[in-house]
Design a protein around this motif. Structure first.
Motif, PDB file in Angstrom:
ATOM      1  N   GLN A 144       0.832  -1.205   0.000  1.00  0.00           N
ATOM      2  CA  GLN A 144       0.000   0.000   0.000  1.00  0.00           C
ATOM      3  C   GLN A 144       0.869   1.259   0.000  1.00  0.00           C
ATOM      4  O   GLN A 144       2.049   1.223   0.343  1.00  0.00           O
ATOM      5  CB  GLN A 144      -0.903   0.018   1.228  1.00  0.00           C
ATOM      6  CG  GLN A 144      -1.811  -1.192   1.366  1.00  0.00           C
ATOM      7  CD  GLN A 144      -2.691  -1.079   2.611  1.00  0.00           C
ATOM      8  OE1 GLN A 144      -3.704  -0.408   2.616  1.00  0.00           O
ATOM      9  NE2 GLN A 144      -2.278  -1.751   3.690  1.00  0.00           N
ATOM     10  N   ALA A 145       0.229   2.379  -0.349  1.00  0.00           N
ATOM     11  CA  ALA A 145       0.967   3.650  -0.427  1.00  0.00           C
ATOM     12  C   ALA A 145       1.176   4.253   0.964  1.00  0.00           C
ATOM     13  O   ALA A 145       0.278   4.222   1.811  1.00  0.00           O
ATOM     14  CB  ALA A 145       0.204   4.631  -1.305  1.00  0.00           C
ATOM     15  N   PHE A 146       2.346   4.794   1.183  1.00  0.00           N
ATOM     16  CA  PHE A 146       2.719   5.475   2.421  1.00  0.00           C
ATOM     17  C   PHE A 146       1.800   6.674   2.664  1.00  0.00           C
ATOM     18  O   PHE A 146       1.581   7.491   1.764  1.00  0.00           O
ATOM     19  CB  PHE A 146       4.175   5.941   2.295  1.00  0.00           C
ATOM     20  CG  PHE A 146       4.729   6.599   3.515  1.00  0.00           C
ATOM     21  CD1 PHE A 146       5.279   5.849   4.541  1.00  0.00           C
ATOM     22  CD2 PHE A 146       4.708   7.990   3.634  1.00  0.00           C
ATOM     23  CE1 PHE A 146       5.807   6.468   5.664  1.00  0.00           C
ATOM     24  CE2 PHE A 146       5.228   8.611   4.759  1.00  0.00           C
ATOM     25  CZ  PHE A 146       5.781   7.849   5.778  1.00  0.00           C
ATOM     26  N   ILE A 147       1.257   6.788   3.866  1.00  0.00           N
ATOM     27  CA  ILE A 147       0.408   7.932   4.238  1.00  0.00           C
ATOM     28  C   ILE A 147       1.326   9.071   4.685  1.00  0.00           C
ATOM     29  O   ILE A 147       2.006   8.966   5.719  1.00  0.00           O
ATOM     30  CB  ILE A 147      -0.585   7.536   5.358  1.00  0.00           C
ATOM     31  CG1 ILE A 147      -1.518   6.422   4.870  1.00  0.00           C
ATOM     32  CG2 ILE A 147      -1.376   8.752   5.838  1.00  0.00           C
ATOM     33  CD1 ILE A 147      -2.388   5.789   5.953  1.00  0.00           C
ATOM     34  N   GLU A 148       1.334  10.152   3.911  1.00  0.00           N
ATOM     35  CA  GLU A 148       2.325  11.230   4.108  1.00  0.00           C
ATOM     36  C   GLU A 148       2.242  11.895   5.483  1.00  0.00           C
ATOM     37  O   GLU A 148       3.240  12.361   6.024  1.00  0.00           O
ATOM     38  CB  GLU A 148       2.169  12.296   3.018  1.00  0.00           C
ATOM     39  CG  GLU A 148       2.601  11.820   1.631  1.00  0.00           C
ATOM     40  CD  GLU A 148       4.090  11.517   1.519  1.00  0.00           C
ATOM     41  OE1 GLU A 148       4.883  12.196   2.188  1.00  0.00           O
ATOM     42  OE2 GLU A 148       4.446  10.591   0.778  1.00  0.00           O
TER      43      GLU A 148
END
Ligand code: DX5
Ligand code: ZN
Length: 228
Positions: free
Chosen positions: A145-149
Motif C-alpha cells: 500500500q501507499a505510504f500515508i504522508e
C-alpha cells in the motif's frame, strides 16, 4: 545505526528459508513477521508454527507484529515460538498495559503499534512500558500500500516527545507500510530508526542490492536517532 526490517509478508512463502538468508546476508537487521487474524484486520497470514519455523533458521532478531484481537491470549505462545520483539496494537485490546507487562515478563521486548488514526496521546500513560513504538504508515492488513504522508508529521512529534522525556535512547521507533528506497531517508529523518519494508525489498528486481542501497541511504543521514 538505523535498522532495516524486511517484512516477510512479501517474501516467497515456498522459499522462506532462502529469502530469510538472502535478506540477512544482504545486511537486514531483523525480520519483520506479520501475524493477522482476519478480525483485527481483513486478512489472515501466519501464526505460531510459522514463527517457530522462522526462528529455527533466523540469525537476526524476530520482530513479530501482532495484528490480532485480544493479543494477550497469545503472548506466551509467540514468546515460546521465539519472538525477540513482540508488538501488540493499542486498538486491539482493552488491556494494553497488562499485555505489555506480560511480554516484558517473558524477557521479550515489548512493542506498541498505533494505527494511522490513533493519536500519540494514547502513549501518555505507557511511556515506561514500551521498548518499541510502531507507527503504522498504512492501514494494517496488506503489503504494497501507499505510504500515508501525514505519518512524517506524526513521527516528528513522537521524536520530540521521546526527547523531552529523556527516552530517545531507550525506545525504538519503527515505521511500517509503504517504506521504499525513495522515501526511506525521509522517514528516518522524521524520527524512525527501525524501517520496515516488504514490497519495497522483495518486489525489487534485485532484493539484496535494494537492502544495500537502503542501508547506504541511511548511513548518509546524521546518526542522531541511533537504535538504542
Ligand atoms: C501491513 C504490514 C506490513 C506490510 C508492509 O499490515 O504490517 O508489515 O507487510 O508491507 P509494505 O512495505 O509492502 O507496505
Ligand atoms: Zn507489519
Amino acid at each position: 545505526m538505523y535498522q532495516i526490517a524486511p517484512s516477510l509478508l512479501s517474501a516467497d512463502f515456498v522459499n522462506l528459508e532462502r529469502d530469510i538468508r538472502m535478506v540477512e546476508q544482504a545486511g537486514a537487521h531483523m525480520l519483520h513477521i506479520d501475524v493477522m487474524d482476519g478480525r483485527f484486520v481483513p486478512n489472515i497470514t501466519i501464526g505460531v508454527p510459522v514463527v517457530r519455523a522462522i526462528k529455527r533458521v533466523a540469525t537476526t532478531p524476530c520482530d513479530v507484529h501482532l495484528m490480532i484481537v485480544e493479543p494477550e491470549k497469545f503472548i506466551d505462545a509467540f514468546c515460546n515460538a521465539g519472538a525477540d520483539i513482540l508488538t501488540v496494537h493499542v486498538e486491539a485490546t482493552p488491556h494494553v498495559h497488562r499485555a505489555l507487562q506480560a511480554i516484558r515478563q517473558r524477557g521479550v521486548k515489548a512493542g506498541l503499534a498505533l494505527n494511522p488514526h490513533t493519536p500519540l496521546s494514547v502513549l501518555d500513560e505507557l511511556w515506561s512500558d514500551v521498548d518499541l513504538i510502531l507507527i503504522m504508515s498504512v492501514n494494517p492488513g496488506f503489503g504494497g500500500q501507499a505510504f500515508i504522508e501525514q505519518t512524517l508529521d506524526k513521527l516528528q512529534r513522537l521524536r520530540q516527545m521521546l526527547e523531552s522525556r529523556g527516552l530517545a535512547d531507550k525506545v525504538m521507533v519503527e515505521v511500517d507500510g509503504g517504506v521504499k528506497l525513495d522515501n526511506i531517508d525521509q522517514v528516518a529523518a522524521a524520527g524512525a530508526n527501525v524501517l520496515v519494508s516488504g514490497s519495497g525489498i522483495f518486489k525489487a528486481a534485485h532484493p539484496p542490492q535494494m537492502i544495500r542501497d537502503m542501508n547506504d541511504k541511511l548511513k548518509a543521514l546524521h546518526p542522531s536517532q541511533a537504535v538504542p
